[in-house]
Design a protein around this motif. Sequence first.
Motif, mmCIF file in Angstrom:
data_model
loop_
_atom_site.group_PDB
_atom_site.id
_atom_site.type_symbol
_atom_site.label_atom_id
_atom_site.label_comp_id
_atom_site.label_asym_id
_atom_site.label_seq_id
_atom_site.Cartn_x
_atom_site.Cartn_y
_atom_site.Cartn_z
ATOM 1 N N GLU A 125 -3.944 4.664 5.326
ATOM 2 C CA GLU A 125 -4.794 3.809 6.145
ATOM 3 C C GLU A 125 -5.954 3.240 5.341
ATOM 4 O O GLU A 125 -6.326 2.060 5.516
ATOM 5 C CB GLU A 125 -5.297 4.598 7.351
ATOM 6 C CG GLU A 125 -4.169 4.975 8.307
ATOM 7 C CD GLU A 125 -4.597 5.949 9.385
ATOM 8 O OE1 GLU A 125 -5.692 6.544 9.237
ATOM 9 O OE2 GLU A 125 -3.852 6.116 10.371
ATOM 10 N N LEU A 126 -6.507 4.043 4.433
ATOM 11 C CA LEU A 126 -7.587 3.570 3.576
ATOM 12 C C LEU A 126 -7.092 2.490 2.626
ATOM 13 O O LEU A 126 -7.734 1.447 2.453
ATOM 14 C CB LEU A 126 -8.187 4.741 2.786
ATOM 15 C CG LEU A 126 -9.306 4.389 1.800
ATOM 16 C CD1 LEU A 126 -10.488 3.753 2.530
ATOM 17 C CD2 LEU A 126 -9.753 5.621 1.016
ATOM 18 N N GLN A 127 -5.927 2.717 2.023
ATOM 19 C CA GLN A 127 -5.354 1.712 1.123
ATOM 20 C C GLN A 127 -5.063 0.414 1.860
ATOM 21 O O GLN A 127 -5.282 -0.684 1.331
ATOM 22 C CB GLN A 127 -4.079 2.260 0.474
ATOM 23 C CG GLN A 127 -4.330 3.361 -0.543
ATOM 24 C CD GLN A 127 -3.027 3.959 -1.070
ATOM 25 O OE1 GLN A 127 -1.980 3.895 -0.428
ATOM 26 N NE2 GLN A 127 -3.088 4.552 -2.249
ATOM 27 N N GLU A 174 -6.618 -0.807 4.494
ATOM 28 C CA GLU A 174 -7.866 -1.525 4.766
ATOM 29 C C GLU A 174 -8.432 -2.158 3.494
ATOM 30 O O GLU A 174 -8.977 -3.272 3.534
ATOM 31 C CB GLU A 174 -8.889 -0.580 5.396
ATOM 32 C CG GLU A 174 -8.518 -0.120 6.799
ATOM 33 C CD GLU A 174 -8.310 -1.270 7.768
ATOM 34 O OE1 GLU A 174 -9.064 -2.273 7.672
ATOM 35 O OE2 GLU A 174 -7.397 -1.179 8.610
ATOM 36 N N GLN A 175 -8.315 -1.451 2.368
ATOM 37 C CA GLN A 175 -8.794 -2.005 1.102
ATOM 38 C C GLN A 175 -8.012 -3.258 0.713
ATOM 39 O O GLN A 175 -8.586 -4.262 0.273
ATOM 40 C CB GLN A 175 -8.688 -0.942 0.004
ATOM 41 C CG GLN A 175 -9.682 0.203 0.161
ATOM 42 C CD GLN A 175 -9.450 1.320 -0.842
ATOM 43 O OE1 GLN A 175 -8.362 1.455 -1.410
ATOM 44 N NE2 GLN A 175 -10.473 2.138 -1.061
ATOM 45 N N CYS A 205 0.802 -1.227 0.000
ATOM 46 C CA CYS A 205 0.000 0.000 0.000
ATOM 47 C C CYS A 205 0.834 1.276 0.000
ATOM 48 O O CYS A 205 0.287 2.363 -0.201
ATOM 49 C CB CYS A 205 -0.975 0.011 1.173
ATOM 50 S SG CYS A 205 -0.243 0.325 2.778
ATOM 51 N N LYS A 230 -4.366 9.440 6.106
ATOM 52 C CA LYS A 230 -5.614 8.715 5.898
ATOM 53 C C LYS A 230 -5.602 7.923 4.592
ATOM 54 O O LYS A 230 -6.235 6.869 4.481
ATOM 55 C CB LYS A 230 -6.796 9.685 5.905
ATOM 56 C CG LYS A 230 -7.157 10.178 7.308
ATOM 57 C CD LYS A 230 -8.426 11.003 7.297
ATOM 58 C CE LYS A 230 -8.829 11.410 8.707
ATOM 59 N NZ LYS A 230 -10.080 12.203 8.725
ATOM 60 N N ILE A 231 -4.895 8.446 3.587
ATOM 61 C CA ILE A 231 -4.799 7.730 2.314
ATOM 62 C C ILE A 231 -4.140 6.379 2.525
ATOM 63 O O ILE A 231 -4.604 5.352 2.005
ATOM 64 C CB ILE A 231 -4.017 8.574 1.287
ATOM 65 C CG1 ILE A 231 -4.805 9.821 0.906
ATOM 66 C CG2 ILE A 231 -3.665 7.752 0.052
ATOM 67 C CD1 ILE A 231 -4.072 10.761 -0.016
#
Length: 212
Positions: free
Chosen positions: A150-152, A154-155, A136, A147-148
Amino acid sequence: MDLANLRNEYTLDGLRREQLKEDPFQQFESWFQQACNANLPEPNAVNLATVSPDGQPHQRIVLLKYFDRQGFVFFTNYGSRKASQIAENNQVSLLFFWVGLQRQVQICGKAEKISTAESLKYFTTRPRGSQIGAWCSAQSSIISSRKILELQFEQLKAKFQNQEIPLPPSWGGYRVTPDSFEFWQGRENRLHDRFLYKKQDAMNWDIHRLAP
């Protein structure tokens, strides 16, 4: 801030020529094992120095993951700044500082990518979170917020759920093949002991004492 009086005397030990092993790899292994036995934090943490095309040095701490007579191996993203600089100039240096033992080891040599198979072998031993993290992060690129990431994460965690995580194509190892080793032992009055191993051929090394 005045730091003139911030000092420590190095009194733990000395280093004599007759104590040194003829083979620098064996000498490093001995010191590294002593660093591990002393329970020093992150004994495999090493400062990696590279140079940009315009001559600007850059340094960062990486973790040595294994070593043998072929060299010293660390892992990173192949799109990182260190990787791009190695692609331009593969002459690098590694510096270990074991402050608890008042010792340094500097290794200079050439860094080259290891094989995909060798990288995969190590990648499978990493914790699952670290494996996802390697996917990621486009290391050294500019991002707008955490946040980018962390979002990646989780995805990708959802994407790879209930399956083995494959080796990212942009991630792997480098092996530093040494041309020289310097072993440094702190001494009183800043009269440190320094010994340089300089590669003569595949099996032989010249050993010189250096002035502190």
